[in-house]
Write a protein that holds these residues in place. Sequence first.
Motif, mmCIF file in Angstrom:
data_model
loop_
_atom_site.group_PDB
_atom_site.id
_atom_site.type_symbol
_atom_site.label_atom_id
_atom_site.label_comp_id
_atom_site.label_asym_id
_atom_site.label_seq_id
_atom_site.Cartn_x
_atom_site.Cartn_y
_atom_site.Cartn_z
ATOM 1 N N GLY A 115 -7.988 25.610 31.100
ATOM 2 C CA GLY A 115 -6.700 25.093 30.668
ATOM 3 C C GLY A 115 -6.324 25.504 29.260
ATOM 4 N N LEU A 116 -5.030 25.525 29.026
ATOM 5 C CA LEU A 116 -4.457 25.853 27.728
ATOM 6 C C LEU A 116 -3.491 24.732 27.380
ATOM 7 C CD1 LEU A 116 -4.130 28.152 25.587
ATOM 8 C CD2 LEU A 116 -2.295 29.041 27.000
ATOM 9 N N ARG A 117 -3.525 24.254 26.159
ATOM 10 C CA ARG A 117 -2.659 23.158 25.717
ATOM 11 C C ARG A 117 -1.726 23.649 24.618
ATOM 12 N NH1 ARG A 117 -4.625 22.177 29.751
ATOM 13 N NH2 ARG A 117 -6.261 20.722 30.246
ATOM 14 N N MET A 118 -0.468 23.182 24.690
ATOM 15 C CA MET A 118 0.539 23.556 23.691
ATOM 16 C C MET A 118 1.296 22.335 23.223
ATOM 17 S SD MET A 118 2.450 26.864 25.204
ATOM 18 C CE MET A 118 1.549 28.258 25.803
ATOM 19 N N SER A 119 1.845 22.443 22.041
ATOM 20 C CA SER A 119 2.747 21.445 21.497
ATOM 21 C C SER A 119 4.025 22.172 21.096
ATOM 22 C CB SER A 119 2.119 20.760 20.286
ATOM 23 O OG SER A 119 3.051 19.909 19.682
ATOM 24 N N ILE A 120 5.158 21.684 21.605
ATOM 25 C CA ILE A 120 6.449 22.327 21.335
ATOM 26 C C ILE A 120 7.401 21.266 20.792
ATOM 27 C CG2 ILE A 120 8.407 23.551 22.353
ATOM 28 C CD1 ILE A 120 6.364 24.563 24.488
ATOM 29 N N ILE A 121 8.018 21.558 19.650
ATOM 30 C CA ILE A 121 8.991 20.639 19.064
ATOM 31 C C ILE A 121 10.372 21.252 19.267
ATOM 32 C CG2 ILE A 121 9.803 19.549 16.938
ATOM 33 C CD1 ILE A 121 6.879 19.448 16.063
ATOM 34 N N CYS A 122 11.249 20.483 19.932
ATOM 35 C CA CYS A 122 12.565 21.025 20.282
ATOM 36 C C CYS A 122 13.589 19.909 20.398
ATOM 37 C CB CYS A 122 12.473 21.815 21.582
ATOM 38 S SG CYS A 122 11.803 20.887 22.963
ATOM 39 N N THR A 123 14.822 20.323 20.574
ATOM 40 C CA THR A 123 15.929 19.398 20.773
ATOM 41 C C THR A 123 16.738 19.894 21.971
ATOM 42 O OG1 THR A 123 17.674 18.187 19.604
ATOM 43 C CG2 THR A 123 17.564 20.538 19.209
ATOM 44 N N PRO A 124 17.383 18.996 22.715
ATOM 45 C CA PRO A 124 18.021 19.384 23.964
ATOM 46 C C PRO A 124 19.128 20.428 23.904
ATOM 47 C CG PRO A 124 17.700 17.042 23.929
ATOM 48 C CD PRO A 124 17.337 17.553 22.572
ATOM 49 N N SER A 125 19.741 20.677 22.784
ATOM 50 C CA SER A 125 20.788 21.681 22.773
ATOM 51 C C SER A 125 20.796 22.420 21.453
ATOM 52 C CB SER A 125 22.159 21.062 23.006
ATOM 53 O OG SER A 125 23.158 22.047 22.930
ATOM 54 N N GLU A 126 20.868 23.738 21.514
ATOM 55 C CA GLU A 126 20.915 24.508 20.279
ATOM 56 C C GLU A 126 22.326 24.598 19.708
ATOM 57 O OE1 GLU A 126 21.211 28.925 22.287
ATOM 58 O OE2 GLU A 126 19.736 28.507 20.764
ATOM 59 N N LEU A 127 23.326 24.176 20.469
ATOM 60 C CA LEU A 127 24.709 24.319 20.030
ATOM 61 C C LEU A 127 25.250 23.068 19.350
ATOM 62 C CD1 LEU A 127 26.072 26.135 23.185
ATOM 63 C CD2 LEU A 127 25.231 27.144 21.062
ATOM 64 N N ASP A 128 24.548 21.933 19.501
ATOM 65 C CA ASP A 128 25.036 20.681 18.952
ATOM 66 C C ASP A 128 24.241 20.281 17.722
ATOM 67 O OD1 ASP A 128 26.958 20.191 20.965
ATOM 68 O OD2 ASP A 128 25.352 19.586 22.307
ATOM 69 N N ASP A 129 24.843 19.384 16.951
ATOM 70 C CA ASP A 129 24.082 18.798 15.863
ATOM 71 C C ASP A 129 23.359 17.561 16.397
ATOM 72 O OD1 ASP A 129 25.962 16.829 16.132
ATOM 73 O OD2 ASP A 129 27.089 17.391 14.358
ATOM 74 N N GLY A 130 22.764 16.766 15.570
ATOM 75 C CA GLY A 130 21.998 15.614 16.011
ATOM 76 C C GLY A 130 22.818 14.503 16.633
ATOM 77 N N LEU A 131 24.129 14.627 16.672
ATOM 78 C CA LEU A 131 24.983 13.564 17.209
ATOM 79 C C LEU A 131 25.463 13.841 18.623
ATOM 80 C CD1 LEU A 131 27.208 13.088 14.037
ATOM 81 C CD2 LEU A 131 25.077 11.938 14.610
ATOM 82 N N ARG A 132 24.880 14.818 19.286
ATOM 83 C CA ARG A 132 25.389 15.281 20.575
ATOM 84 C C ARG A 132 25.483 14.202 21.646
ATOM 85 N NH1 ARG A 132 21.671 17.393 19.298
ATOM 86 N NH2 ARG A 132 19.602 16.749 19.773
ATOM 87 N N SER A 133 24.592 13.213 21.624
ATOM 88 C CA SER A 133 24.581 12.251 22.722
ATOM 89 C C SER A 133 25.352 10.975 22.405
ATOM 90 C CB SER A 133 23.142 11.898 23.090
ATOM 91 O OG SER A 133 22.512 11.281 21.987
ATOM 92 N N LEU A 134 25.926 10.881 21.235
ATOM 93 C CA LEU A 134 26.650 9.665 20.898
ATOM 94 C C LEU A 134 28.020 9.648 21.563
ATOM 95 C CD1 LEU A 134 25.817 9.304 17.109
ATOM 96 C CD2 LEU A 134 24.603 8.385 19.070
ATOM 97 N N ASN A 135 28.396 8.471 22.035
ATOM 98 C CA ASN A 135 29.664 8.305 22.719
ATOM 99 C C ASN A 135 30.458 7.247 21.968
ATOM 100 O OD1 ASN A 135 31.788 7.844 24.413
ATOM 101 N ND2 ASN A 135 30.560 7.329 26.198
ATOM 102 N N PHE A 136 31.534 7.660 21.313
ATOM 103 C CA PHE A 136 32.334 6.739 20.518
ATOM 104 C C PHE A 136 33.523 6.177 21.297
ATOM 105 C CE2 PHE A 136 30.276 9.577 17.500
ATOM 106 C CZ PHE A 136 29.665 8.662 16.662
ATOM 107 N N SER A 137 33.542 6.388 22.604
ATOM 108 C CA SER A 137 34.706 5.964 23.383
ATOM 109 C C SER A 137 34.727 4.457 23.626
ATOM 110 C CB SER A 137 34.750 6.704 24.715
ATOM 111 O OG SER A 137 33.606 6.379 25.482
ATOM 112 N N GLN A 138 33.621 3.773 23.459
ATOM 113 C CA GLN A 138 33.579 2.334 23.672
ATOM 114 C C GLN A 138 33.276 1.626 22.360
ATOM 115 O OE1 GLN A 138 30.667 1.559 26.660
ATOM 116 N NE2 GLN A 138 31.763 2.669 28.252
ATOM 117 N N ILE A 139 34.021 0.599 22.080
ATOM 118 C CA ILE A 139 33.844 -0.138 20.830
ATOM 119 C C ILE A 139 32.466 -0.781 20.781
ATOM 120 C CG2 ILE A 139 34.652 -2.147 19.519
ATOM 121 C CD1 ILE A 139 37.451 -1.494 20.455
ATOM 122 N N GLN A 140 31.958 -1.236 21.920
ATOM 123 C CA GLN A 140 30.691 -1.943 21.927
ATOM 124 C C GLN A 140 29.490 -1.003 22.041
ATOM 125 O OE1 GLN A 140 31.164 -4.705 25.096
ATOM 126 N NE2 GLN A 140 32.380 -6.111 23.863
#
Length: 163
Positions: free
Chosen positions: A130-155
């Motif tokens: 076996g070979l083990r790896m550690s990879i540090i990544c983020t889900p999208s290279e085109l977005d900044d860190g706010l990609r998953s935030l949804n401001f459409s709902q007040i709550q």
Amino acid sequence: MTNSVQINVEDALDNLLANIPNLNVYKTNRVGAKLFPFAAISASMGGQLLGNYTGVYEISVTIDYSDTAAKISQEDFDAEYCSIFEAFYSETPPLFTKIQNNIVDTKVYMARITGQAPTIRTAKRAWQRGLRMSIICTPSELDDGLRSLNFSQIQNSMYVAVI
């Protein structure tokens, strides 16, 4: 529709192994029997790094190489394992660049080989290593860190951490 980060990483590593002749590559979502020789790739996502809502994850990857002991000597098995290792390890380009070149919607920041499991002989007369790896990544290279935030709902409480 985009894949999860784990699937993207597994697909990228599968692409890096594509040039090794006669090697069957299986990923986490594959069920059923596996044909020798094979490499099984399994990626799992850890927690977010650098705090909540950063979108930066550490992915732990295992790549287990197996071949039948009835048809291959340990020396040949080790030589084949070295070709798998060499598909990932080189001075240029570094591993994270090789992975990034095979992923469209994931940004890879760092990738490293963290260890190897020793060669063993299983009850089914197969060599495994076996070979083990550690990879540090983020889900999208085109977005900044706010990609998953949804401001459409007040709550929506996700925006609180950003303010």
